[in-house]
Design an enzyme around this catalytic site. Structure first.
Site, PDB file in Angstrom:
ATOM      1  N   HIS A  11       0.824  -1.210   0.000  1.00  0.00           N
ATOM      2  CA  HIS A  11       0.000   0.000   0.000  1.00  0.00           C
ATOM      3  C   HIS A  11       0.857   1.258   0.000  1.00  0.00           C
ATOM      4  CE1 HIS A  11       0.872   1.039   4.194  1.00  0.00           C
ATOM      5  NE2 HIS A  11       0.742  -0.249   4.476  1.00  0.00           N
ATOM      6  N   GLU A  84      -2.814  -6.790   7.294  1.00  0.00           N
ATOM      7  CA  GLU A  84      -1.525  -6.761   7.987  1.00  0.00           C
ATOM      8  C   GLU A  84      -1.580  -7.656   9.234  1.00  0.00           C
ATOM      9  OE1 GLU A  84       1.525  -6.791   8.199  1.00  0.00           O
ATOM     10  OE2 GLU A  84       2.104  -4.679   7.901  1.00  0.00           O
TER      11      GLU A  84
END
Length: 218
Positions: A11, A84
């Protein structure tokens, strides 16, 4: 061809990346630089033969993937398995704070103790199982194709280790920059194989729409 090509992308940048603050599974948005990086990823990959775009459902990944999906006229598919690592009670803290208050925690982190989990969080062993299973599941649905997958630093670290055959406890010696593009191959028989890693050339190109002095991501 009984293999899937994976374009794995971290990201774009967030304010917490710049502060070295642990994000984990907290939903932290992209900052201005991160949004610019997402646009650069889309521009760099818009002519690639990509048949599906997947992303973590956290907004920093989702908003990095969205411009690419739009450029390719493909739906954006969200998958919680790409989130994550969960850092539990340490999410929202900085590394400096943990070093001062919980040196034992930082020691376990730095030495990558496989079964250590922060309070309420995931161990590296649990993360590896989740990440490898998720990537294999997605890749198996697209044999002979190329897919793009936007995820997080900890997730992509596990992918690198699987593809390069690197032990879970080995010190990290590879780049994990925001919005970098990594190429991995997956096959049912051979598992993951590394093609290339850490491509950031698309972030080196001048673009009047973005803050060029903030392109380097921690």
């Amino acid at each position: 061809m009984h293999a899937t090509r994976i374009l794995a992308i971290r990201h774009g940048e967030t304010a917490w990346n710049r502060d070295a603050r642990i994000q984990g599974q907290l939903d932290i948005p992209l900052n201005d630089t991160g949004r610019w990086q997402a646009a650069r990823v889309a521009s760099a990959l818009r002519h690639e033969p990509i048949t599906a775009v997947y992303s973590s459902d956290l907004s920093r990944a989702r908003d990095t993937a969205a411009p690419l999906a739009q450029a390719l006229a493909l739906p954006l598919r969200l998958d919680e398995g790409l989130r994550e690592r969960c850092f539990g009670a340490f999410q929202g803290r900085t590394w400096a704070e943990l070093e001062q208050e919980h040196p034992d925690v930082v020691r376990a982190w730095k030495t990558r103790v496989p079964d250590y989990a922060p309070p309420g969080g995931e161990s590296l062993l649990a993360l590896r199982e989740r990440v490898e299973t998720t990537f294999a599941r997605l890749a198996a649905q697209h044999l002979g194709e190329q897919i793009a997958v936007v995820a997080h630093g900890g997730v992509l670290d596990i992918l690198y280790r699987a593809a390069a055959r690197v032990d879970l406890q080995a010190p990290r010696a590879w780049a994990m920059g925001n919005a970098a593009i990594h190429r991995v191959l997956w096959s049912p028989d051979g598992g993951f194989a590394l093609l290339s890693w850490g491509d950031t050339r698309h972030l080196d190109e001048a673009d009047e729409a973005g803050p060029l002095d903030e392109r380097a991501a921690a």
